[in-house]
Design an enzyme around this catalytic site. Structure first.
Site, mmCIF file in Angstrom:
data_model
loop_
_atom_site.group_PDB
_atom_site.id
_atom_site.type_symbol
_atom_site.label_atom_id
_atom_site.label_comp_id
_atom_site.label_asym_id
_atom_site.label_seq_id
_atom_site.Cartn_x
_atom_site.Cartn_y
_atom_site.Cartn_z
ATOM 1 N N GLY A 46 0.799 -1.217 0.000
ATOM 2 C CA GLY A 46 0.000 0.000 0.000
ATOM 3 C C GLY A 46 0.833 1.269 0.000
ATOM 4 C CB ALA A 70 -2.471 -5.504 13.350
ATOM 5 C CB CYS A 130 -8.107 2.652 4.770
ATOM 6 S SG CYS A 130 -6.779 2.021 3.738
#
Length: 302
Positions: A46, A70, A130
């Site tokens: 990303g 995470a 997101c």
């Protein structure tokens, strides 16, 4: 010779096998192990408009049948990505799909505009898992209205075809898929990780500092195949299937269920050569079953 070429939104791929965002860096990290030119595409980690530090550690935990993470989309930002990673990818004969993340619609559009003039970027993959900070933290991908709105806005700013990456953490993924298509998406990629939790019982604490994390790996594979099949019945745009692919058989399940292409993710951590093995395995399958064109297999399950 088997023809393994597939086409998505006017972009032709030499074969249907890609890397899943967040599991392959931007290709640099795996280039000592994998000939990137053999891949259908490199899908980058990303990229945000500014550097993101990510979540506190520990950020990864092993689970039965896969892993949980995470990371928090840690990345150096669009400027560094364009100056460092894209020039590196110039030397390889593969397509480049850039995964884009953001906390607001404006964030996404800023990155999309930054990438618009980059000739090395073939397609954009928009990570809508997101949290939307302007709307209480709910992920963009969990609201059909938000999915349609952000898709439409990103398309207004994009020069490259847009792939919307869908979250499985919803009641009905086909509702989100239809919303993305309505917003003008050129393709879909699915599924992103499933939300889970792991507790260290000896220390009576969370295994991941974030408490929850994204579950990926073989454990999610049957769920992902089901969601791809359902979505392929609901929309008319191409799908890139992912979730627990560790072999050619896993990849072919997605293709038979309706995916035009597939992405290998968690398996890259265990075996960096997985993508190449999947490519070779699909070709072997086509030879054994006398399939001349891979497109014959897309959605062929009955």
């Amino acid at each position: 010779m088997c023809n393994m070429k597939v086409s998505i939104a006017g972009t032709e791929f030499k074969n249907p096998v890609m890397t899943a965002s967040g599991t392959f860096g931007s290709g640099i990290e795996y280039s000592d192990f994998v000939d990137l030119s053999r891949l259908g595409a490199v899908v980058t980690k990303g990229v945000a408009n500014v550097p993101w530090p990510g979540n506190p550690t520990p950020r990864i935990a092993e689970i039965r049948g896969g892993m949980m993470n995470a990371i928090g989309l840690q990345n150096p930002g669009a400027d560094t990505f364009c100056e460092r990673d894209l020039p590196f990818l110039e030397q390889y004969d593969t397509k480049v799909i850039v995964n884009v993340c953001g906390r607001t619609t404006e964030d996404y559009c800023e990155v999309v505009e930054r990438l618009a003039e980059e000739a090395r970027v073939d397609m954009l993959e928009i990570n809508i898992s997101c949290p939307n900070v302007k709307h209480g933290g709910i992920a963009f991908g969990q609201s059909p209205r938000a999915v349609e709105e952000i898709t439409r806005e990103v398309k207004r700013h994009a020069k490259q075809p847009v792939i919307m990456k869908l979250s499985p953490n919803v009641t009905d993924i086909t509702e989100m898929a239809r919303a993305a298509q309505e917003g003008g998406a050129d393709a879909l990629s699915m599924i992103n990780t499933l939300t889970g939790m792991k507790i260290d019982v000896e220390r009576a604490t969370f295994a991941i500092a974030n408490k929850t994390g994204g579950v990926s790996g073989p454990a999610v594979h049957p769920i992902a195949v089901r969601m791809v099949y359902e979505t392929a019945q609901a929309v008319s745009i191409p799908i890139i299937g992912m979730g627990g692919i560790a072999s050619a058989e896993d990849a072919l399940e997605f293709i038979l269920a309706g995916a035009t292409a597939v992405a290998v993710g968690t398996a890259n951590f265990r075996n960096p050569l997985t993508t190449i093995e999947v490519i070779d395995g699909i070709e072997d399958y086509m030879k054994r079953h006398h399939v001349e064109n891979l497109t014959e297999l897309i959605g062929a399950v009955h």
